[in-house]
Design a protein around this motif. Structure first.
Motif, short mmCIF file in Angstrom:
data_model
loop_
_atom_site.label_atom_id
_atom_site.label_comp_id
_atom_site.label_asym_id
_atom_site.label_seq_id
_atom_site.Cartn_x
_atom_site.Cartn_y
_atom_site.Cartn_z
N ARG A 28 0.83 -1.20 0.00
CA ARG A 28 0.00 0.00 0.00
C ARG A 28 0.87 1.25 0.00
O ARG A 28 0.59 2.22 -0.71
CB ARG A 28 -0.93 -0.01 1.21
N ASP A 29 1.96 1.24 0.79
CA ASP A 29 2.88 2.38 0.81
C ASP A 29 3.58 2.55 -0.54
O ASP A 29 3.79 3.67 -1.00
CB ASP A 29 3.92 2.21 1.92
N ALA A 30 3.95 1.45 -1.17
CA ALA A 30 4.60 1.51 -2.49
C ALA A 30 3.64 2.08 -3.53
O ALA A 30 4.03 2.90 -4.36
CB ALA A 30 5.09 0.14 -2.91
N ALA A 31 2.37 1.67 -3.47
CA ALA A 31 1.38 2.20 -4.41
C ALA A 31 1.18 3.70 -4.19
O ALA A 31 1.06 4.46 -5.15
CB ALA A 31 0.06 1.45 -4.25
N LEU A 35 2.03 6.61 -6.89
CA LEU A 35 1.02 7.62 -7.21
C LEU A 35 1.58 9.03 -7.04
O LEU A 35 1.34 9.91 -7.87
CB LEU A 35 -0.22 7.43 -6.34
N MET A 36 2.38 9.25 -6.00
CA MET A 36 2.98 10.57 -5.79
C MET A 36 3.96 10.92 -6.90
O MET A 36 4.00 12.05 -7.38
CB MET A 36 3.68 10.59 -4.43
N VAL A 37 4.75 9.94 -7.34
CA VAL A 37 5.69 10.17 -8.45
C VAL A 37 4.92 10.51 -9.73
O VAL A 37 5.30 11.44 -10.47
CB VAL A 37 6.59 8.93 -8.67
N VAL A 38 3.82 9.80 -9.99
CA VAL A 38 3.01 10.07 -11.18
C VAL A 38 2.43 11.49 -11.12
O VAL A 38 2.44 12.21 -12.13
CB VAL A 38 1.89 9.02 -11.32
N ILE A 39 1.96 11.90 -9.96
CA ILE A 39 1.39 13.24 -9.83
C ILE A 39 2.47 14.31 -10.02
O ILE A 39 2.25 15.31 -10.71
CB ILE A 39 0.67 13.40 -8.47
N ILE A 40 3.65 14.12 -9.44
CA ILE A 40 4.74 15.08 -9.60
C ILE A 40 5.17 15.17 -11.07
O ILE A 40 5.35 16.27 -11.61
CB ILE A 40 5.93 14.72 -8.69
#
Length: 99
Positions: A28-31, A35-40
């Motif tokens: 869950r933390d990896a997902a 997701l944060m990398v994709v948003i950035i």
């Protein structure tokens, strides 16, 4: 009655159990990190394509303007899908995801 309706009538009483495997928290933390990398990256691509669109409009380059506008729209669509993915999964599966 046919085979499929008989099969659908059987309830095996199996429920999703996120606590069974010890790596589920890390997954869950990896997902969330992905997701944060994709948003950035989406924000960076959004800024770059907006600057390119403004420059292309100012320079009168129609082809570059069309390409940068297309990239701008696809980045917005991708960011919207990535940002709402967990909510869509929760809505479709009705599985509590911890939020």
């Amino acid at each position: 009655m046919n085979f499929f309706t008989d099969l659908m009538a059987i309830d095996p009483k199996v429920k999703p159990n996120a606590a069974f495997f010890p790596f589920m928290g890390a997954l869950r933390d990896a997902a969330g990190g992905i997701l944060m990398v994709v948003i950035i990256l989406s924000v960076i691509a959004l800024i770059a394509s907006a600057i390119t669109l403004a420059w292309a409009k100012g320079a009168g380059s129609g082809r570059m303007s069309d390409k940068s506008a297309s990239i701008l729209l696809w980045v917005l669509v991708g960011a919207a899908i990535a940002g709402s993915a967990s909510g869509i999964i929760k809505w479709v599966t009705n599985i509590p995801l911890g939020f």
